[in-house]
Design a protein around this motif. Structure first.
Motif, PDB file in Angstrom:
ATOM      1  N   ASP A 131      13.181  33.234  74.747  1.00 17.95           N
ATOM      2  CA  ASP A 131      11.811  32.713  74.744  1.00 17.95           C
ATOM      3  C   ASP A 131      10.874  33.880  74.431  1.00 17.95           C
ATOM      4  N   GLU A 132       9.926  33.640  73.507  1.00 17.36           N
ATOM      5  CA  GLU A 132       8.981  34.690  73.125  1.00 17.36           C
ATOM      6  C   GLU A 132       7.572  34.283  73.533  1.00 17.36           C
ATOM      7  N   GLU A 133       6.879  35.229  74.138  1.00  9.03           N
ATOM      8  CA  GLU A 133       5.522  34.979  74.629  1.00  9.03           C
ATOM      9  C   GLU A 133       4.607  36.097  74.141  1.00  9.03           C
ATOM     10  N   THR A 134       3.458  35.726  73.601  1.00  6.54           N
ATOM     11  CA  THR A 134       2.480  36.730  73.168  1.00  6.54           C
ATOM     12  C   THR A 134       1.633  37.145  74.360  1.00  6.54           C
ATOM     13  N   LEU A 135       1.711  38.421  74.699  1.00  4.79           N
ATOM     14  CA  LEU A 135       0.953  38.936  75.844  1.00  4.79           C
ATOM     15  C   LEU A 135      -0.460  39.356  75.426  1.00  4.79           C
ATOM     16  N   ILE A 136      -0.586  39.983  74.292  1.00  2.77           N
ATOM     17  CA  ILE A 136      -1.894  40.410  73.768  1.00  2.77           C
ATOM     18  C   ILE A 136      -1.955  39.979  72.315  1.00  2.77           C
ATOM     19  N   GLU A 137      -2.967  39.193  71.989  1.00  4.79           N
ATOM     20  CA  GLU A 137      -3.094  38.665  70.641  1.00  4.79           C
ATOM     21  C   GLU A 137      -3.291  39.788  69.621  1.00  4.79           C
TER      22      GLU A 137
END
Length: 365
Positions: A131-137
């Motif tokens: 699973d990939e999550e963007t922490l800082i755009e």
């Protein structure tokens, strides 16, 4: 001008053209070399860069406990951290790159967290889930110098990712998985070094990886994609004046060589048609000089049986059988090729009038 004088002049011209043919071969090879040098791009521009200053410093903040006096532990590859006491992680990314010359462009960067679960079977790792999550755009860094520096911070709730792995194991009906968290600073974009004709793609990343486990101890590690030293390349590049001149010179030399060869072939064809007798005699003498002996007078025959041979190939068959030299002598407008045996003589005669008559018949058809 009599016929003999014409033939001598043609012979001299033939020798000159033979020398010209050798010269044509030489300039053809030179022309090919020039053309290859000129048309093949020899310019590969390179710009070196180093990311050796890039790093991830981190702190492992602990839950309340009686074992550690500190509230957090400074991150180190030499330390291991008990997962049951980890509260959260403070990550500080510093990405630096130094180019060997000034560059211009834009780089986009973002911080992502990749959570994954792998099945481990001996030395085999098989990805079960991720699973990939963007922490800082994504943000943009404008580049107009020979170096770039990008800094980012992130607070990572370790227990959140432990719960994600537990949830996966539960939903996967008891599958035991080895969890991992990779928090990466991803850089991409395009930059143009001063010496390049156009911009080139650029990408890199700084990774922080730590295992995910509910009741164990873990060690974190960091890495940079391109390592400490790398190069940007621009290839192919346009032809510079030196390569262009070489290409044009090579083409001219090749065309000149082809012209000489064509002229030589035309002259040879005309000479063969104009002087068929001389051409045929010279062709046989040059082709079989190792077995033909030129004599000034007819060879004396000990045997009286003379066999007239219809063509030179039959005379060669006789030579291969008796292994005696072929004597050649010229008598006016006739060329005699003779093999003297103990009891037999084999003779092949080329007559000038016959060749010229045949040539005229072919020309009239």
């Amino acid at each position: 001008m009599d016929r003999a004088r014409e033939e001598q002049l043609a012979e001299k011209q033939q020798k000159t053209l033979n020398g010209g043919l050798l010269f044509a071969v030489f300039i053809l090879l030179v022309g090919i070399a020039f053309a290859i040098f000129g048309l093949t791009d020899k310019i590969e521009r390179t710009v070196s860069f180093s990311e050796s200053g890039s790093s991830v410093s981190y702190q492992v903040h602990l839950l309340p406990n009686t074992s550690y006096n500190e509230q957090y532990l400074e991150g180190s590859p030499d330390l291991s951290y008990p997962t049951s006491l980890i509260d959260y992680l403070d990550l500080n990314y510093l990405y630096t790159v130094n180019f060997s010359e000034k560059v211009e462009g834009e780089l986009q960067y973002k911080l992502v967290a990749l959570t994954s679960a792998d099945k481990i079977d001996g030395d085999t790792h098989a990805r079960l889930w991720s699973d990939e999550e963007t922490l800082i755009e994504s943000d943009t860094a404008h580049v107009s110098d020979d170096s770039v520096m990008i800094g980012r911070q992130a607070k990572i709730d370790y227990s959140k990712y432990v719960d994600m792995i537990r949830r996966f194991e539960t939903e996967a009906q008891g599958v035991t998985a080895k969890g991992s968290l990779n928090v990466a600073l991803i850089i991409s974009g395009s930059i143009k070094p001063e010496s390049f004709d156009s911009a080139t793609d650029y990408s890199s990343r700084v990774d922080f990886t730590i295992p995910i486990a509910s009741n164990s101890s873990v060690e974190a590690k960091t890495s940079v994609k391109n390592g400490s030293d790398a190069t940007l390349k621009e290839s192919p590049a346009g032809l510079d004046p030196t390569h262009l001149i070489a290409a044009i010179s090579g083409i001219i030399l090749i065309l000149t060589a082809v012209g000489i060869v064509i002229y030589w072939l035309i002259f040879r064809f005309i000479r063969t048609r104009t002087y068929p007798f001389e051409t045929r005699i010279k062709q046989l003498l040059n082709s079989y000089d190792s077995i033909i002996v030129e004599v000034t007078r007819p060879p004396v025959s000990e045997g009286g049986n003379i066999s007239e041979v219809d063509n030179f190939d039959e005379l060669l068959d006789v030579y291969n059988s008796v292994h005696l030299p072929i004597n050649f002598y010229r008598s006016g407008n006739e060329g005699h090729f003779v093999i003297n045996g103990e009891k037999n003589v084999w003779r092949y005669v080329i007559k000038k009038k016959d060749l010229e008559r045949n040539g005229k018949k072919k020309a009239s058809r």
